[in-house]
Write a protein that holds these residues in place. Structure first.
Motif, PDB file in Angstrom:
ATOM      1  N   UNK A  58      70.526  78.908 -17.235  1.00  0.00           N
ATOM      2  CA  UNK A  58      69.464  78.982 -16.231  1.00  0.00           C
ATOM      3  C   UNK A  58      68.764  77.631 -16.222  1.00  0.00           C
ATOM      4  N   UNK A  59      68.698  77.021 -15.033  1.00  0.00           N
ATOM      5  CA  UNK A  59      68.056  75.716 -14.900  1.00  0.00           C
ATOM      6  C   UNK A  59      66.973  75.793 -13.829  1.00  0.00           C
ATOM      7  N   UNK A  60      65.881  75.092 -14.071  1.00  0.00           N
ATOM      8  CA  UNK A  60      64.803  75.035 -13.091  1.00  0.00           C
ATOM      9  C   UNK A  60      65.038  73.857 -12.154  1.00  0.00           C
ATOM     10  N   UNK A  61      64.291  73.839 -11.080  1.00  0.00           N
ATOM     11  CA  UNK A  61      64.373  72.712 -10.160  1.00  0.00           C
ATOM     12  C   UNK A  61      63.984  71.425 -10.884  1.00  0.00           C
ATOM     13  N   UNK A  62      62.978  71.501 -11.749  1.00  0.00           N
ATOM     14  CA  UNK A  62      62.577  70.320 -12.527  1.00  0.00           C
ATOM     15  C   UNK A  62      63.712  69.826 -13.418  1.00  0.00           C
ATOM     16  N   UNK A  63      64.478  70.771 -14.024  1.00  0.00           N
ATOM     17  CA  UNK A  63      65.634  70.377 -14.841  1.00  0.00           C
ATOM     18  C   UNK A  63      66.623  69.562 -14.006  1.00  0.00           C
ATOM     19  N   UNK A  64      66.896  70.048 -12.791  1.00  0.00           N
ATOM     20  CA  UNK A  64      67.857  69.351 -11.929  1.00  0.00           C
ATOM     21  C   UNK A  64      67.340  67.983 -11.518  1.00  0.00           C
ATOM     22  N   UNK A  65      66.052  67.902 -11.220  1.00  0.00           N
ATOM     23  CA  UNK A  65      65.466  66.615 -10.840  1.00  0.00           C
ATOM     24  C   UNK A  65      65.532  65.641 -12.011  1.00  0.00           C
ATOM     25  N   UNK A  66      65.201  66.112 -13.207  1.00  0.00           N
ATOM     26  CA  UNK A  66      65.231  65.248 -14.387  1.00  0.00           C
ATOM     27  C   UNK A  66      66.638  64.784 -14.729  1.00  0.00           C
ATOM     28  N   UNK A  67      67.644  65.548 -14.307  1.00  0.00           N
ATOM     29  CA  UNK A  67      69.045  65.152 -14.540  1.00  0.00           C
ATOM     30  C   UNK A  67      69.602  64.394 -13.344  1.00  0.00           C
ATOM     31  N   UNK A  68      68.744  63.998 -12.429  1.00  0.00           N
ATOM     32  CA  UNK A  68      69.168  63.315 -11.198  1.00  0.00           C
ATOM     33  C   UNK A  68      70.177  64.135 -10.409  1.00  0.00           C
ATOM     34  N   UNK A  69      70.020  65.460 -10.438  1.00  0.00           N
ATOM     35  CA  UNK A  69      70.901  66.351  -9.690  1.00  0.00           C
ATOM     36  C   UNK A  69      72.248  66.566 -10.334  1.00  0.00           C
ATOM     37  N   UNK A  70      72.504  65.905 -11.452  1.00  0.00           N
ATOM     38  CA  UNK A  70      73.809  66.016 -12.108  1.00  0.00           C
ATOM     39  C   UNK A  70      73.747  67.099 -13.182  1.00  0.00           C
ATOM     40  N   UNK A  71      74.345  68.228 -12.901  1.00  0.00           N
ATOM     41  CA  UNK A  71      74.319  69.340 -13.846  1.00  0.00           C
ATOM     42  C   UNK A  71      75.612  69.432 -14.656  1.00  0.00           C
ATOM     43  N   UNK A  72      76.723  69.104 -14.042  1.00  0.00           N
ATOM     44  CA  UNK A  72      78.007  69.250 -14.708  1.00  0.00           C
ATOM     45  C   UNK A  72      78.909  68.063 -14.392  1.00  0.00           C
ATOM     46  N   UNK A  73      79.998  67.966 -15.114  1.00  0.00           N
ATOM     47  CA  UNK A  73      80.937  66.863 -14.917  1.00  0.00           C
ATOM     48  C   UNK A  73      82.133  67.352 -14.102  1.00  0.00           C
ATOM     49  N   UNK A  74      82.191  67.042 -12.804  1.00  0.00           N
ATOM     50  CA  UNK A  74      83.261  67.570 -11.945  1.00  0.00           C
ATOM     51  C   UNK A  74      84.664  67.180 -12.384  1.00  0.00           C
ATOM     52  N   UNK A  75      84.788  66.147 -13.203  1.00  0.00           N
ATOM     53  CA  UNK A  75      86.130  65.751 -13.637  1.00  0.00           C
ATOM     54  C   UNK A  75      86.707  66.732 -14.654  1.00  0.00           C
ATOM     55  N   UNK A  76      85.842  67.437 -15.392  1.00  0.00           N
ATOM     56  CA  UNK A  76      86.356  68.372 -16.401  1.00  0.00           C
ATOM     57  C   UNK A  76      85.835  69.804 -16.236  1.00  0.00           C
ATOM     58  N   UNK A  77      84.851  70.015 -15.335  1.00  0.00           N
ATOM     59  CA  UNK A  77      84.273  71.347 -15.149  1.00  0.00           C
ATOM     60  C   UNK A  77      84.312  71.758 -13.688  1.00  0.00           C
ATOM     61  N   UNK A  78      84.262  73.074 -13.473  1.00  0.00           N
ATOM     62  CA  UNK A  78      84.105  73.604 -12.133  1.00  0.00           C
ATOM     63  C   UNK A  78      83.007  74.659 -12.151  1.00  0.00           C
ATOM     64  N   UNK A  79      82.303  74.787 -11.044  1.00  0.00           N
ATOM     65  CA  UNK A  79      81.267  75.811 -10.943  1.00  0.00           C
ATOM     66  C   UNK A  79      81.937  77.132 -10.574  1.00  0.00           C
ATOM     67  N   UNK A  80      81.699  78.160 -11.379  1.00  0.00           N
ATOM     68  CA  UNK A  80      82.245  79.491 -11.116  1.00  0.00           C
ATOM     69  C   UNK A  80      81.335  80.211 -10.123  1.00  0.00           C
ATOM     70  N   UNK A  81      80.037  80.185 -10.372  1.00  0.00           N
ATOM     71  CA  UNK A  81      79.060  80.718  -9.421  1.00  0.00           C
ATOM     72  C   UNK A  81      77.700  80.100  -9.681  1.00  0.00           C
ATOM     73  N   UNK A  82      76.842  80.200  -8.683  1.00  0.00           N
ATOM     74  CA  UNK A  82      75.444  79.793  -8.824  1.00  0.00           C
ATOM     75  C   UNK A  82      74.612  80.799  -8.040  1.00  0.00           C
ATOM     76  N   UNK A  83      73.483  81.191  -8.633  1.00  0.00           N
ATOM     77  CA  UNK A  83      72.628  82.199  -8.020  1.00  0.00           C
ATOM     78  C   UNK A  83      71.175  81.750  -8.095  1.00  0.00           C
ATOM     79  N   UNK A  84      70.423  82.008  -7.020  1.00  0.00           N
ATOM     80  CA  UNK A  84      69.019  81.621  -6.974  1.00  0.00           C
ATOM     81  C   UNK A  84      68.125  82.763  -7.446  1.00  0.00           C
TER      82      UNK A  84
END
Length: 87
Positions: free
Chosen positions: A23-49
């Motif tokens: 679970x990530x907050x909007x602030x978490x995403x902003x602090x990570x510059x929008x980068x949550x995962x590494x697309x070269x080795x990971x894929x998003x299975x789902x995301x829910x608001x």
């Protein structure tokens, strides 16, 4: 009334191993510059608001959750026309 903006994001390694839910907050995403995962080795299975609501046990309710209400099972969805979450 404002609500905390957060998301439940499930990722897995592209090799099929290591399913990870966070679970990530909007602030978490902003602090990570929008980068949550590494697309070269990971894929998003789902995301829910997060809806801003909790169930009777105090558990967060997310878009896509199934709820038992008045004897009926409903899925929580966001209604764009009314700008609200509905079950």
């Amino acid at each position: 009334m404002s609500r905390e903006i957060k998301f439940e994001i499930c990722t897995r390694r592209k090799d099929g191993s290591d399913l990870f839910i966070e679970v990530v907050t909007l602030d978490d995403l902003i602090n990570r510059n929008g980068c949550y995962y590494s697309p070269s080795i990971q894929e998003i299975v789902y995301k829910r608001e997060f809806t801003g609501l909790k169930d009777k046990n105090g558990v967060d309710i997310y878009n896509g959750d199934k709820l038992l209400f008045n004897g009926h099972i409903s899925t929580v969805v966001y209604n764009v026309g009314n700008a609200r979450f509905e079950a």
